[in-house]
Design a protein around this motif. Structure first.
Motif, short mmCIF file in Angstrom:
data_model
loop_
_atom_site.label_atom_id
_atom_site.label_comp_id
_atom_site.label_asym_id
_atom_site.label_seq_id
_atom_site.Cartn_x
_atom_site.Cartn_y
_atom_site.Cartn_z
N GLU A 224 0.84 -1.21 0.00
CA GLU A 224 0.00 0.00 0.00
C GLU A 224 0.87 1.26 0.00
O GLU A 224 1.91 1.30 0.65
N PHE A 225 0.41 2.29 -0.72
CA PHE A 225 1.10 3.58 -0.69
C PHE A 225 0.64 4.36 0.53
O PHE A 225 -0.55 4.33 0.89
N PRO A 226 1.55 5.06 1.21
CA PRO A 226 1.16 5.87 2.37
C PRO A 226 0.11 6.91 1.97
O PRO A 226 0.09 7.39 0.83
N LYS A 227 -0.76 7.26 2.92
CA LYS A 227 -1.85 8.22 2.64
C LYS A 227 -1.32 9.55 2.14
O LYS A 227 -1.91 10.19 1.26
N ASP A 228 -0.20 10.00 2.72
CA ASP A 228 0.37 11.30 2.31
C ASP A 228 0.78 11.28 0.84
O ASP A 228 0.65 12.29 0.14
N VAL A 229 1.29 10.13 0.39
CA VAL A 229 1.69 10.00 -1.02
C VAL A 229 0.46 10.06 -1.93
O VAL A 229 0.44 10.74 -2.96
N LEU A 230 -0.62 9.36 -1.51
CA LEU A 230 -1.85 9.34 -2.32
C LEU A 230 -2.51 10.72 -2.36
O LEU A 230 -3.14 11.08 -3.35
N ARG A 231 -2.34 11.48 -1.28
CA ARG A 231 -2.90 12.85 -1.28
C ARG A 231 -2.21 13.70 -2.34
O ARG A 231 -2.85 14.52 -3.02
N ILE A 232 -0.89 13.53 -2.49
CA ILE A 232 -0.14 14.29 -3.52
C ILE A 232 -0.66 13.92 -4.91
O ILE A 232 -0.86 14.78 -5.76
N PHE A 235 -3.67 15.63 -6.42
CA PHE A 235 -3.50 16.98 -6.97
C PHE A 235 -2.87 16.98 -8.37
O PHE A 235 -2.73 18.02 -9.00
N ILE A 236 -2.45 15.81 -8.84
CA ILE A 236 -1.85 15.73 -10.18
C ILE A 236 -2.98 15.75 -11.21
O ILE A 236 -3.94 14.98 -11.11
N PRO A 237 -2.91 16.64 -12.20
CA PRO A 237 -4.01 16.78 -13.17
C PRO A 237 -4.17 15.55 -14.06
O PRO A 237 -3.23 14.78 -14.24
N ASP A 238 -5.37 15.39 -14.61
CA ASP A 238 -5.64 14.28 -15.53
C ASP A 238 -5.26 14.62 -16.96
O ASP A 238 -5.20 13.73 -17.82
N GLU A 239 -5.06 15.90 -17.22
CA GLU A 239 -4.69 16.35 -18.57
C GLU A 239 -3.52 17.32 -18.47
O GLU A 239 -3.32 17.97 -17.45
N ILE A 240 -2.76 17.45 -19.56
CA ILE A 240 -1.62 18.38 -19.54
C ILE A 240 -2.10 19.79 -19.88
O ILE A 240 -3.06 19.98 -20.63
N SER A 241 -1.43 20.78 -19.32
CA SER A 241 -1.87 22.17 -19.50
C SER A 241 -1.35 22.77 -20.80
O SER A 241 -0.27 22.39 -21.27
N PRO A 242 -2.12 23.67 -21.42
CA PRO A 242 -1.67 24.35 -22.66
C PRO A 242 -0.34 25.07 -22.46
O PRO A 242 0.47 25.17 -23.37
N GLU A 243 -0.10 25.58 -21.22
CA GLU A 243 1.14 26.30 -20.93
C GLU A 243 2.36 25.39 -21.09
O GLU A 243 3.39 25.80 -21.61
N HIS A 291 8.29 14.92 -14.80
CA HIS A 291 7.51 16.17 -14.75
C HIS A 291 6.55 16.15 -13.57
O HIS A 291 6.22 17.19 -12.99
N TYR A 292 6.09 14.94 -13.20
CA TYR A 292 5.09 14.79 -12.13
C TYR A 292 5.70 14.32 -10.81
O TYR A 292 5.15 14.59 -9.75
N VAL A 293 6.82 13.62 -10.89
CA VAL A 293 7.47 13.12 -9.67
C VAL A 293 8.70 14.00 -9.42
O VAL A 293 9.77 13.79 -9.98
N LYS A 294 8.50 15.00 -8.58
CA LYS A 294 9.56 15.99 -8.34
C LYS A 294 10.58 15.47 -7.33
O LYS A 294 10.22 14.81 -6.35
#
Length: 710
Positions: A224-232, A235-243, A291-294
């Motif tokens: 299982e992934f820790p709850k704090d990791v799943l909370r992050i 917040f990761i978007p489902d689509e990439i931003s135009p920017e 890009h998503y895993v900083k």
């Protein structure tokens, strides 16, 4: 003077006596004679000697002689065996040290120990005594609980450990047949069993899924992934931003496909390919996970801790949560995705004459499977050719280029160990219903070649830029092991050309080609593989022996391997001109530990995967007791004849069970001969066997030979 002070004074005097004496082992009676110890003080002398031994100040060899450890003490990891003796593996040394049963000094499998060499004679196997246990390797063990009236004990799944006594108050309510996790509270000694307490009940041995969960717990795999990791992740978007698209090269119009297995969900690599004149333009596009895993985030720390995804027959323990691996980081068809692309211009001989690494945004056109692509390029399937007619020319071009790249690798001496992998199909309860060789076809080989060339190209680029990096390296084999292999294969009429120091991979390649389709192929291939060292991750680029290349890294799977994710960060920082001296210094500090840890988690995953595979094969054969199969003799030893079935399952016919004659093992010719009948069993011989038994705990399958009826 108090008793304790007197005891300590005698201990000190005795230690001085040992130190002053010429370095030689002494038996108890010799010490008694030299010190003229009175009869009534012998017990006290023995007590003092025992305390010095437990402290590691002196040691006892396998002949019961006391001696002071010399300078030849080394630290390594102890591997125990069922029969009591063991071996110590030393970091960076090819040959391990044999430890007799009487010299293990209470060490258990996996312990870090200090070992003193007792013989280093040339040509003889090194032996030693464990002086002390530096660090216990296992604090928790998984096994099967058995209840007695006033206590219980646990039979460990790993038969290298002894049974563990469990006091009644520490059974946690476990009953006979429960799979449990035991915390060891006392490691025991030669007179007492190890002792522990049950800290978790996994489930009953016969409950669905408990067998695999027991392996997961035994190897300490995080599920299982820790709850704090799943909370992050939330917040990761489902689509990439135009920017973000504006900052990248837009290649969404470039015809691109993914090619994977039917059941793959994390599609982390896509391919594009065109040709102009004699030049192929190959694009290998890898999901931009970094890009998503900083770096330094909780998500990154969890990914590093896991190191790799683990594939266990009916489940995957992912390195990253599914929202990333199956979602925004998966190059799904028709969806915009961020990628790190390696574009290569390749000539007609397979040489990369130019390349470019770019941050891109892509949109995969088709989600192809190995089966369908193979049917198109190999079988010319008309229906599929019509269905994918816009992409068929690219698939044919892929086949053409992959064969060029394969030919180039073969020419330089790359080694291919083509053992059939097992495909295990299970029902909803995890019960194996079919086992067969995993199909490798032209489509799987296309992707293999393209990933290999991308990994090589990236590694060479960053080596010459002298940027801190993680390489995938494979050291040259140990000289002694290769010499032993050369002597062994000589019995079959083969030879290896050995240079002054090293062997060239081309010699191994030639040997494997020579043994192809011969009776001894399986045995020689396996022994050759065992003579190789393990590939690993390192910060020094020492080359890859098996691939016969100076430059290699893992770039193509950042969803499931941490080293790939790590070098993506370095590549991107370099592309953006942000790899300052302080950042280089930062990477120089952390990369060695990342490489070492990734190598360890990879080995852990491999071992767990093998364990589950063996377990499922045994479970499958329990349903086929009494059935007869055709197979091939794959190995012969003094204690048994191994037979491999076409479905990749291997079992053994025990010599002690062969009652039609008395069989003698002919070691030189690797065959078993009946003393009276002269009946002979040879490597590669086709035989019929009956399944006699299958032991899920020991992971063994027993066969018996079946004679053809006249």
């Amino acid at each position: 003077m108090t008793d304790s002070k007197r005891f300590e004074k005698k201990r000190k005097m005795l230690m001085e006596f040992f130190t002053d004496k010429e370095y030689r082992p002494m038996r108890f009676r010799d010490i008694v004679a030299l010190l003229q110890v009175p009869k009534d003080s012998k017990n006290e002398l023995k007590e003092i000697l025992d305390s010095l031994v437990s402290q590691g100040s002196i040691v006892v060899d396998d002949k019961g002689r006391y001696l002071v450890p010399g300078d030849n003490i080394k630290t390594g990891i102890f591997s125990g065996t069922q029969r009591g003796f063991g071996f110590v593996t030393l970091e960076g040394e090819p040959e391990d040290i044999f430890i007799p049963e009487s010299s293990t000094n209470g060490a258990m499998h996996g312990d870090k120990v200090a070992v003193m060499l007792t013989n280093e004679k040339s040509g003889k196997r090194r032996e030693g005594i464990i002086v002390r246990i530096v660090e216990r390797g296992m604090t928790e063990i998984v096994g099967t609980f058995e209840k007695n009236k006033n206590f219980g004990f646990v039979v460990p799944d790993n038969n290298k450990f002894h049974d563990i006594y469990i006091p009644k108050e520490h059974t946690k309510g476990a009953v006979t047949g429960h799979k449990v996790v035991v915390k060891i509270t006392d490691y025991g000694d030669e007179n007492h069993s190890p002792e522990g307490e049950v800290v978790e009940i996994i489930g009953h041995i016969n409950d669905p899924g408990v067998d695999i969960m027991s392996v997961i717990k035994a190897y300490g795999l995080p599920v299982e992934f820790p709850k704090d990791v799943l909370r992050i992740v939330d917040f990761i978007p489902d689509e990439i931003s135009p920017e973000e698209i504006k900052n990248r090269r837009d290649i969404r119009d470039l015809p691109t496909v993914t090619i994977d297995g039917e059941d793959a969900k994390d599609l982390d690599d896509a391919i594009s390919l065109t040709k102009e004149g004699d030049i192929y333009h190959l694009g290998v596009h890898i999901a931009d996970v970094s890009h998503y895993v900083k770096e330094g985030s909780l998500l990154d720390k969890e990914a590093l801790k896991r190191g790799t995804s683990v594939y266990l027959v009916d489940r995957v323990i992912p390195m990253l949560p599914h929202k990333l691996s199956n979602g925004i980081c998966s190059l799904n068809p028709g969806e915009d995705r961020l990628a790190l692309s390696c574009f290569m211009d390749i000539d007609s001989k397979g040489n990369v004459i130019n390349h470019e690494i770019v941050e891109t945004v892509i949109r995969s056109d088709r989600r192809m499977t190995y089966t369908d692509v193979n049917k198109i390029v190999e079988e010319q399937d008309e229906e599929l050719i019509e269905k994918y007619k816009d992409f068929v020319p690219m698939f044919m071009l892929m086949l053409e280029l992959s064969e060029i790249l394969k030919k180039r690798r073969h020419k330089r001496g790359a080694i291919n160990f083509d053992f059939p992998e097992s495909k295990i199909i299970v029902d909803k309860n995890g019960k194996p219903i079919e086992i067969k060789p995993y199909e490798r076809n032209k489509a799987t080989k296309i992707i293999e070649e393209f990933m290999l060339i991308a990994n090589e190209t990236i590694a060479e680029d960053f080596f010459w830029q002298e940027i801190p990096f993680i390489y995938r390296t494979h050291e040259n084999p140990d000289e002694e092991k290769i010499k032993a292999l050369a002597i062994f294969i000589n019995n079959f009429g083969y030879s290896l050309k050995l240079g002054n120091d090293d062997i060239h991979p081309k010699e191994i390649q030639k040997l494997l080609i020579k043994v192809e389709d011969t009776p001894e192929e399986a045995l020689i291939s396996r022994l050759t593989l065992r003579s190789m060292k393990q590939a690993k991750y390192t910060v020094a680029n020492t080359g890859h022996f098996g691939l016969s290349t100076k430059y290699y890294c893992h770039f193509t799977s950042p969803i499931r391997r941490y080293p790939d994710l790590q070098i993506h960060r370095i590549i991107k920082e370099n592309l953006r001109g942000k790899l300052t001296e302080s950042r280089r210094s930062h990477y120089e500090k952390i990369l060695n530990e990342v490489a070492n840890h990734s190598s360890k988690t990879e080995r852990r995953a491999d071992e767990a995967e093998r364990e589950v595979e063996k377990m499922k094969k045994v479970e499958y054969m329990t349903e086929h007791i009494g059935e007869v199969f055709e197979g091939v003799i794959s190995g012969i030893t003094s204690w048994g004849i191994y037979v491999e079935l076409p479905n990749t399952i291997e079992g053994m016919v025990r010599v002690s069970d062969m009652d039609d004659d008395f069989y003698i093992y002919d070691e030189e010719r690797y065959q078993m001969i009946g003393e009276h009948t002269k009946k002979t069993y040879k490597l590669g011989q086709k035989v019929k066997v009956e399944v006699i038994s299958a032991d899920k705990l020991l992971r063994t399958i027993d066969f018996a030979f079946v004679e053809d009826e006249e």
